[in-house]
Write a protein that holds these residues in place. Sequence first.
Motif, PDB file in Angstrom:
ATOM      1  N   PRO A  55       0.777   9.169  -4.510  1.00 19.66           N
ATOM      2  CA  PRO A  55       0.221   8.716  -3.229  1.00 19.66           C
ATOM      3  C   PRO A  55       1.287   8.346  -2.200  1.00 19.66           C
ATOM      4  O   PRO A  55       1.098   8.575  -1.001  1.00 19.66           O
TER       5      PRO A  55
ATOM      6  N   ARG B 141       3.036  10.727   7.217  1.00 19.50           N
ATOM      7  CA  ARG B 141       3.471   9.777   8.243  1.00 19.50           C
ATOM      8  C   ARG B 141       4.835  10.114   8.823  1.00 19.50           C
ATOM      9  O   ARG B 141       5.164   9.693   9.938  1.00 19.50           O
TER      10      ARG B 141
ATOM     11  N   GLN C 192       1.766  10.142   1.438  1.00 22.18           N
ATOM     12  CA  GLN C 192       1.784   9.343   2.659  1.00 22.18           C
ATOM     13  C   GLN C 192       3.078   9.545   3.434  1.00 22.18           C
ATOM     14  O   GLN C 192       3.071   9.577   4.671  1.00 22.18           O
TER      15      GLN C 192
ATOM     16  N   ALA D 170       5.588   4.174   1.963  1.00 24.68           N
ATOM     17  CA  ALA D 170       6.152   5.358   2.627  1.00 24.68           C
ATOM     18  C   ALA D 170       7.014   4.944   3.811  1.00 24.68           C
ATOM     19  O   ALA D 170       8.111   5.489   4.023  1.00 24.68           O
TER      20      ALA D 170
ATOM     21  N   ALA E 296       0.901   3.621   2.128  1.00 24.03           N
ATOM     22  CA  ALA E 296       1.393   3.846   3.493  1.00 24.03           C
ATOM     23  C   ALA E 296       2.578   2.931   3.796  1.00 24.03           C
ATOM     24  O   ALA E 296       3.580   3.361   4.381  1.00 24.03           O
TER      25      ALA E 296
ATOM     26  N   THR F 246       0.842  -1.198   0.000  1.00 28.12           N
ATOM     27  CA  THR F 246       0.000   0.000   0.000  1.00 28.12           C
ATOM     28  C   THR F 246       0.877   1.247   0.000  1.00 28.12           C
ATOM     29  O   THR F 246       2.068   1.185   0.345  1.00 28.12           O
TER      30      THR F 246
END
Length: 202
Positions: A140, A148, A144, A115, A112, A110
């Motif tokens: 994306p 984060r 992220q 990242a 996230a 994903t």
Amino acid sequence: MKRSRTPILLTTLVSAAVSVATAVSFTRWKRTRAAELRQGSRLAATSRGPVEYSFQPGPRRDSPVVLLAHGGPGGYDQGFLLSRLTADGFSLLTPSRPGYLHTPLESGRTPAEQADLFAALLDELQIERVAMLGMSAGGPIALQFALRHPERTWALLMEAGVSQAYTPPESANESVLGKIFLNSTAQELLMWLFTQFTWLAP
């Protein structure tokens, strides 16, 4: 009156010769390109999994680092399109995102997770902070990362970066463009054609 078969035979022979020459040229290009890709990167074993990357150092040891989340299809090699940044005083770090080239998909499925993988790569390379650049489908991941890991982000940049969810219609996969985009051989053929026309250009 019988028609001569000579023009048909010549056309067939020429077509066959062109097809063979094209196949040979494409195969050689692909083999050379694969060898270049193997030599131009490194593999880091991070706490989040293995990740392939390239690092183009800037003019100084403390040159600010730009971290590129590349688009698709591609890999760390997209970073070489931005090599000019090193002449402008920056270092450029370009990982291959999970599922591309030699970074396994298991390292981050994903945005996230990818990242966090990038942050783990920074830990491995002892890089504190970066300017996060998201290119196209890498958007994306860049967003992220900034969300984060704000303490490690001194700038967020987007170059035609995807910034919102997009679900293509089912018909897209059946379209000609959809089949080309999702077919690795078709992508390679298009890239080969592009390099041929670039070489012929004045």
